[in-house]
Design a protein around this motif. Structure first.
Motif, PDB file in Angstrom:
ATOM      1  N   ASP A   8     -12.817  -7.880  41.347  1.00 29.81           N
ATOM      2  CA  ASP A   8     -12.159  -6.508  41.762  1.00 29.81           C
ATOM      3  C   ASP A   8     -13.498  -5.732  40.795  1.00 29.81           C
ATOM      4  O   ASP A   8     -14.105  -6.135  39.360  1.00 29.81           O
ATOM      5  CB  ASP A   8     -11.000  -6.364  40.465  1.00 29.81           C
ATOM      6  CG  ASP A   8     -10.272  -7.204  41.102  1.00 29.81           C
ATOM      7  OD1 ASP A   8     -10.263  -8.567  42.650  1.00 29.81           O
ATOM      8  OD2 ASP A   8      -9.150  -7.036  40.659  1.00 29.81           O
ATOM      9  N   GLY A  36     -11.016  -5.672  46.530  1.00 24.38           N
ATOM     10  CA  GLY A  36      -9.639  -4.356  46.157  1.00 24.38           C
ATOM     11  C   GLY A  36     -10.068  -4.257  44.383  1.00 24.38           C
ATOM     12  O   GLY A  36     -10.504  -4.596  43.818  1.00 24.38           O
ATOM     13  N   LEU A  76      -7.698  -3.842  49.766  1.00 23.22           N
ATOM     14  CA  LEU A  76      -6.581  -2.992  49.186  1.00 23.22           C
ATOM     15  C   LEU A  76      -6.080  -3.820  48.133  1.00 23.22           C
ATOM     16  O   LEU A  76      -5.009  -4.688  48.137  1.00 23.22           O
ATOM     17  CB  LEU A  76      -5.105  -2.590  50.015  1.00 23.22           C
ATOM     18  CG  LEU A  76      -3.984  -1.936  49.537  1.00 23.22           C
ATOM     19  CD1 LEU A  76      -4.452  -0.810  48.886  1.00 23.22           C
ATOM     20  CD2 LEU A  76      -2.962  -1.939  50.193  1.00 23.22           C
ATOM     21  N   ASP A  80      -5.427   0.360  43.914  1.00 24.33           N
ATOM     22  CA  ASP A  80      -5.555   1.105  45.329  1.00 24.33           C
ATOM     23  C   ASP A  80      -4.399   2.069  45.407  1.00 24.33           C
ATOM     24  O   ASP A  80      -4.061   3.418  46.099  1.00 24.33           O
ATOM     25  CB  ASP A  80      -6.240   0.585  45.847  1.00 24.33           C
ATOM     26  CG  ASP A  80      -7.692  -0.039  45.358  1.00 24.33           C
ATOM     27  OD1 ASP A  80      -7.938   0.513  44.280  1.00 24.33           O
ATOM     28  OD2 ASP A  80      -7.553  -0.723  45.298  1.00 24.33           O
ATOM     29  N   LEU A 111      -9.461   0.921  53.996  1.00 21.74           N
ATOM     30  CA  LEU A 111      -8.946  -0.421  53.703  1.00 21.74           C
ATOM     31  C   LEU A 111      -8.151  -0.875  54.802  1.00 21.74           C
ATOM     32  O   LEU A 111      -6.935  -0.307  55.188  1.00 21.74           O
ATOM     33  CB  LEU A 111      -8.230   0.342  51.934  1.00 21.74           C
ATOM     34  CG  LEU A 111      -8.750   0.696  51.312  1.00 21.74           C
ATOM     35  CD1 LEU A 111      -7.772   1.459  50.215  1.00 21.74           C
ATOM     36  CD2 LEU A 111      -9.766  -0.362  50.152  1.00 21.74           C
ATOM     37  N   HIS A 124      -6.100  -9.417  48.114  1.00 16.27           N
ATOM     38  CA  HIS A 124      -6.232  -9.234  46.173  1.00 16.27           C
ATOM     39  C   HIS A 124      -5.450  -9.987  45.556  1.00 16.27           C
ATOM     40  O   HIS A 124      -5.943 -10.480  45.094  1.00 16.27           O
ATOM     41  CB  HIS A 124      -6.056  -7.780  46.658  1.00 16.27           C
ATOM     42  CG  HIS A 124      -5.953  -7.225  44.809  1.00 16.27           C
ATOM     43  ND1 HIS A 124      -7.083  -7.246  44.391  1.00 16.27           N
ATOM     44  CD2 HIS A 124      -4.831  -6.965  43.818  1.00 16.27           C
ATOM     45  CE1 HIS A 124      -7.057  -6.951  43.162  1.00 16.27           C
ATOM     46  NE2 HIS A 124      -5.535  -6.313  42.886  1.00 16.27           N
TER      47      HIS A 124
END
Length: 263
Positions: A8, A36, A76, A80, A111, A124
């Motif tokens: 991240d 993500g 994603l 987000d 995404l 994610h």
């Protein structure tokens, strides 16, 4: 396909992605996967300029890397997702026009919820027990997919303060949900979301769960970065930790001091 995975970034794209680009070129990678959570960071809820700079850089960087021949997948994250579904949270940008700008930029980024690579399911936060795959997870999200995003963004497990017994692929906690309640259908997974000091790979387990969220910072403590900034390389299906100079780089220290910690 030699694949480099990136944890991240949280409004630190301008210092993280040049490091990624250098490593990808050195390692002769063909594919890059970003996990993500490109937006939001400690105490940045009013700092709209930083969001604009970071998202502009991220979009241009992805286009540049793809033009250079890299396959780039942007997953994603839960941070987000809250913008896509117009669900402001305490850590989101608070001004409506700024919030909508971030939303439009994230939709342009292309995404998707998950990707498969070298036998690993990559998302994610991961699919813990009780979650199943949806084929739409592997498609680039559009406005028509926002009901799906809303369902994932709302499903927060008790480990993260939500009301569900397990979290979605945007919210599953590595320690209390993914690791303690692994999904028997998907035993090889790579995730971000849960901050770790360095990449966690526990080869003695019957499953293979790898946590790579290593670019986290510790509140307002510049000299005590939480993560070591390591990346993960998949080469012929074998994971290998790639160290970086994230924690010691003067450029990173200067950026954090002037862009993050001054607010």
């Amino acid at each position: 396909m030699r694949t480099l995975l990136v944890g991240d970034t949280h409004l630190k794209n301008r210092v993280i992605l040049p490091i990624v680009q250098e490593k990808a070129q050195q390692l002769n990678c063909q594919q890059l996967i970003l996990m993500g959570d490109y937006v939001d960071e400690w105490h940045q809820e009013q700092n709209s300029q930083l969001y604009r700079q970071e998202l502009s850089f991220l979009l241009n960087w992805k286009q540049t890397m793809m033009a250079a021949g890299f396959a780039v997948t942007t997953l994603l994250g839960n941070h987000d997702g809250s913008y896509l579904t117009r669900t402001p949270r305490l850590y989101s940008l608070q001004k409506h026009t700024d919030f909508e700008f971030v939303r439009s930029q994230l939709l342009q980024l292309g995404l998707q919820v998950a990707v498969k690579s070298a036998g690993f399911l990559i998302s994610h936060a991961g699919l813990c027990w009780g979650n199943d795959l949806d084929e739409r997870y592997f498609q680039v999200l559009t406005e028509e997919d926002l009901l799906l995003v809303k369902a994932l963004e709302d499903r927060v497990g008790t480990a993260r303060g939500g009301r569900y017994w397990n979290g979605s692929p945007l919210w599953a906690d590595y320690w209390q949900e993914l690791r303690d309640a692994p999904n028997p259908k998907y035993l090889q997974q790579i995730v971000g979301h849960t901050t770790v000091t360095s990449i966690i790979n526990e080869p003695g387990r019957p499953d293979s769960l790898i946590a790579i969220d290593t670019f986290s910072i510790n509140g307002n403590h510049l000299n005590n970065l939480f993560g070591d900034g390591s990346l993960l390389l998949l080469d012929q299906g074998v994971p290998k930790v790639i160290p970086t100079n994230w924690a010691t780089s003067p450029q990173v220290q200067t950026y954090l001091r002037h862009e993050i910690f001054q607010h």
